[in-house]
Scaffold this active site. Structure first.
Site, PDB file in Angstrom:
ATOM      1  N   GLU A 139      10.125  26.584 -20.186  1.00 59.52           N
ATOM      2  CA  GLU A 139      10.633  27.908 -20.568  1.00 59.52           C
ATOM      3  C   GLU A 139      10.832  27.945 -22.075  1.00 59.52           C
ATOM      4  O   GLU A 139      11.386  27.009 -22.655  1.00 59.52           O
ATOM      5  CB  GLU A 139      11.975  28.158 -19.861  1.00 59.52           C
ATOM      6  CG  GLU A 139      12.596  29.498 -20.233  1.00 59.52           C
ATOM      7  CD  GLU A 139      14.089  29.593 -19.888  1.00 59.52           C
ATOM      8  OE1 GLU A 139      14.597  28.744 -19.129  1.00 59.52           O
ATOM      9  OE2 GLU A 139      14.736  30.514 -20.407  1.00 59.52           O
ATOM     10  N   LYS A 188       6.655  51.073 -21.153  1.00 56.85           N
ATOM     11  CA  LYS A 188       6.092  50.872 -22.501  1.00 56.85           C
ATOM     12  C   LYS A 188       6.565  49.593 -23.190  1.00 56.85           C
ATOM     13  O   LYS A 188       5.740  48.860 -23.766  1.00 56.85           O
ATOM     14  CB  LYS A 188       6.391  52.096 -23.369  1.00 56.85           C
ATOM     15  CG  LYS A 188       5.713  52.068 -24.735  1.00 56.85           C
ATOM     16  CD  LYS A 188       4.229  52.379 -24.664  1.00 56.85           C
ATOM     17  CE  LYS A 188       3.997  53.883 -24.604  1.00 56.85           C
ATOM     18  NZ  LYS A 188       2.624  54.230 -24.261  1.00 56.85           N
ATOM     19  N   PRO A 189       7.880  49.292 -23.170  1.00 56.40           N
ATOM     20  CA  PRO A 189       8.301  48.051 -23.852  1.00 56.40           C
ATOM     21  C   PRO A 189       7.588  46.811 -23.277  1.00 56.40           C
ATOM     22  O   PRO A 189       7.228  45.906 -24.028  1.00 56.40           O
ATOM     23  CB  PRO A 189       9.804  47.987 -23.587  1.00 56.40           C
ATOM     24  CG  PRO A 189      10.212  49.382 -23.288  1.00 56.40           C
ATOM     25  CD  PRO A 189       9.035  50.035 -22.627  1.00 56.40           C
ATOM     26  N   CYS A 379      38.221  17.004 -17.481  1.00 55.43           N
ATOM     27  CA  CYS A 379      38.176  16.493 -18.854  1.00 55.43           C
ATOM     28  C   CYS A 379      39.457  16.866 -19.602  1.00 55.43           C
ATOM     29  O   CYS A 379      40.491  16.268 -19.386  1.00 55.43           O
ATOM     30  CB  CYS A 379      36.913  16.969 -19.561  1.00 55.43           C
ATOM     31  SG  CYS A 379      36.424  15.857 -20.883  1.00 55.43           S
ATOM     32  N   HIS A 505      33.007  15.296 -16.130  1.00 50.07           N
ATOM     33  CA  HIS A 505      32.642  16.689 -15.820  1.00 50.07           C
ATOM     34  C   HIS A 505      31.857  16.747 -14.503  1.00 50.07           C
ATOM     35  O   HIS A 505      30.620  16.776 -14.524  1.00 50.07           O
ATOM     36  CB  HIS A 505      31.780  17.277 -16.945  1.00 50.07           C
ATOM     37  CG  HIS A 505      32.531  17.558 -18.199  1.00 50.07           C
ATOM     38  ND1 HIS A 505      33.288  18.696 -18.377  1.00 50.07           N
ATOM     39  CD2 HIS A 505      32.666  16.842 -19.339  1.00 50.07           C
ATOM     40  CE1 HIS A 505      33.846  18.685 -19.580  1.00 50.07           C
ATOM     41  NE2 HIS A 505      33.480  17.565 -20.188  1.00 50.07           N
ATOM     42  N   GLU A 507      31.325  19.140 -12.705  1.00 46.33           N
ATOM     43  CA  GLU A 507      30.612  20.414 -12.544  1.00 46.33           C
ATOM     44  C   GLU A 507      29.128  20.308 -12.887  1.00 46.33           C
ATOM     45  O   GLU A 507      28.354  21.197 -12.552  1.00 46.33           O
ATOM     46  CB  GLU A 507      31.273  21.524 -13.380  1.00 46.33           C
ATOM     47  CG  GLU A 507      31.116  21.401 -14.890  1.00 46.33           C
ATOM     48  CD  GLU A 507      32.225  20.612 -15.568  1.00 46.33           C
ATOM     49  OE1 GLU A 507      32.839  19.744 -14.903  1.00 46.33           O
ATOM     50  OE2 GLU A 507      32.472  20.841 -16.776  1.00 46.33           O
TER      51      GLU A 507
END
Ligand code: GLN
Length: 531
Positions: A139, A188-189, A379, A505, A507
């Site tokens: 990406e 259009k964009p 943390c 962490h 998560e």
């Protein structure tokens, strides 16, 4: 090896990262080994030095790389493990090229964007894949038309020429704005954005259109004609109803996976996507409800605690519960904790840096401890719990972290002695996966069901072992230790329904269909508390 490049046009914040992740999920379900990576055109060498206000959360990988938050989406949507090779910024590219230039590697050549910078980028496309992967999805951050994105696009164009067009697919995401006055979606964009891509020699193969309203057939035909893609390759990506985890199914309904597989001539049998149907079904019809307060400093920002919010959602799925997340500004809480926290079923304090709001967080930890409300500290949230306990239970007046008060009489949280001579900004953080040995009689062991775990870190300060005995004597439980360096990784309060603070962490390792065990147990405790 096959390569997919994902670009975006018209506006930023299109959710390209989610689209890339969801495409990864679709291909993985069809038995392909997928890896995702992100190229970011800005000049920071990595996002580690950027404020959450600028760039949302910094996502940390096992190998300690500080990366763009889109890598979090990639890891949540697919099972592929990512490494520091999977996030590349312009800053990093130039750093590498300039080092080579100083070493004389270019043998007297004039060093230029083409070919030296573009070669470096192309190399990272090859390196990012590794050997065990069928499809690499890359990406590109930013929007078509940005000056700083040009070398990346040029490298992608060259890359397609190099490996052959049959092995490369360009997917372009755009927005169809809805004009209320005209009562219609505008194409259009998107046309212009695709034309801009063509200017640099890239013809997209698939056009993914973000839209708030369904497209008409006529619009699909118009986009097909002007953007030079087949009608079936114009994909509608409507805003999802309840959750981002509906996206793989929404894109499947548009046959995105078939298109990709056909274009890249892959041999991959269709799949019923049961895993994702299960996730969405459980998300949409939960039997229970809980309210979790997240007490932080960047509460107004959507992306600053991205992985934390996602992990809470995953834990809701695991517990068949809808979790309402109440975002609380730490500075507000200080004045009247009960007013803000009184109705919550659980309190979570995420990571953070700097002293703004710390006293409010300490007040929140105190309120959770005294009222038996399940508490989860991540943390900084763990360090806050230690400071609160030291002050109010152990009786160490003005105990603090030296991050917030260098003169504290009781530095219960401090920089490790061997780190002190290093600067306090950048460069000396404990980063990436570290082992942790759990005490079997603990909330944490109960959650993980095993004694040795590893989790990702990103911090400078540590629990100060000089205070360990005193804190333990007054009732704090050290439930996890780094066995290599004898560092305290987890603290708990035993005579509390569920009170856990972790120096790491968790998560960063939770997935929609496999909630992190600590998050899952936290939400389970919150459900119990509610009853
Ligand atoms: N500021 C704390 C430290 O540096 C906590 C960091 C964090 O929460 N990620 O140790």
């Amino acid at each position: 090896m096959k390569y997919i490049f994902v670009t975006g046009g018209v506006v930023s914040s299109l959710g390209k990262g989610l689209t890339a992740g969801a495409l990864g999920a679709l291909l993985e379900q069809r038995g392909l080994k997928v890896r995702l990576q992100k190229f970011d055109p800005y000049l920071n060498v990595d996002p580690g030095t950027m404020s959450p206000f600028q760039h949302g959360e910094v996502y940390v990988l096992d190998d300690g790389a500080e990366t763009d938050l889109d890598l979090g989406h990639y890891e949540r949507f697919t099972s592929g493990k990512l490494s520091r090779l999977n996030n590349l910024t312009s800053g990093k590219v130039y750093e590498t090229v300039l080092k080579k230039e100083r070493r004389g590697d270019y043998l007297g050549a004039t060093v230029q964007v083409i070919p030296h910078v573009t070669n470096e980028i192309k190399q990272r496309i090859y390196d990012g894949a590794g050997d065990d992967v069928d499809v690499l999805i890359t990406e590109l951050g930013g929007t078509i038309g940005d000056i700083e994105g040009l070398p990346f696009l040029e490298a992608m164009r060259q890359f397609a020429l190099e490996v052959g067009r049959q092995d490369v697919l360009f997917l372009h995401c755009t927005l169809l704005p809805y004009l209320k006055a005209a009562g219609e979606l505008k194409t259009k964009p998107s046309q212009q954005s695709v034309a801009k891509l063509r200017e640099i020699g890239i013809q997209c193969d698939i056009l993914v259109c973000r839209t708030e309203q369904p497209m008409t057939n006529e619009m699909r035909q118009k986009l097909s004609l002007f953007c030079n893609v087949p009608v079936k390759a114009v994909i509608e990506e409507c805003d999802v109803e309840t959750s981002i985890y509906e996206l793989p199914l929404a894109l499947k309904a548009e046959d995105l996976d078939d298109l990709v597989i056909e274009h890249l001539q892959l041999d991959a049998p269709d799949n019923d996507m049961k895993v994702w149907h299960d996730v969405v079904r459980r998300l949409k019809a939960p039997s229970h409800k809980v309210e979790i307060g997240v007490v932080g400093k960047y509460i107004e920002l959507q992306d600053a605690y991205k992985s934390v919010y996602e992990s809470i959602t995953h834990a809701g799925i695991a517990n068949d519960a809808a979790v309402r997340i109440v975002r609380l500004d730490a500075e507000e809480i200080e004045k009247d904790p009960k007013k803000h926290l009184g109705t919550l079923d659980g309190i979570l304090i995420p990571g953070g840096f700097g002293d703004r709001g710390t006293e409010g967080k300490i007040a929140a930890a105190k309120y959770a401890r005294e009222n038996g409300i399940p508490y989860f500290g991540l943390c900084l949230g763990m360090q806050i719990a230690v400071i609160e306990y030291a002050r109010n239970v152990t009786g160490l007046e003005d105990a603090n972290s030296t991050e917030f008060n260098a003169q504290t009489p009781h530095p219960v949280i401090d920089i490790m002695a061997d780190q002190k001579e290093l600067t306090t900004k950048g460069g000396n953080m404990r980063l990436g996966a570290c082992p942790c040995q759990l005490m079997t009689d603990s909330f944490s062991y109960h959650a993980y069901g095993k004694e040795l775990i590893d989790e990702r870190h990103r911090h400078r300060f540590e629990f100060n072992n000089d205070y360990r005995e005193q804190l333990e004597k007054s009732g704090l439980r050290v439930a996890g230790i780094n066995p290599e360096r004898n560092l305290v990784e987890i603290v708990e309060i035993p005579d509390h329904p569920w009170f856990v603070g972790v120096q790491f962490h968790p998560e960063f390792k939770s997935k929609p269909n496999a909630a992190h065990p600590l998050f899952a147990n936290f939400i389970a405790a919150a459900l119990k508390y509610k009853k």
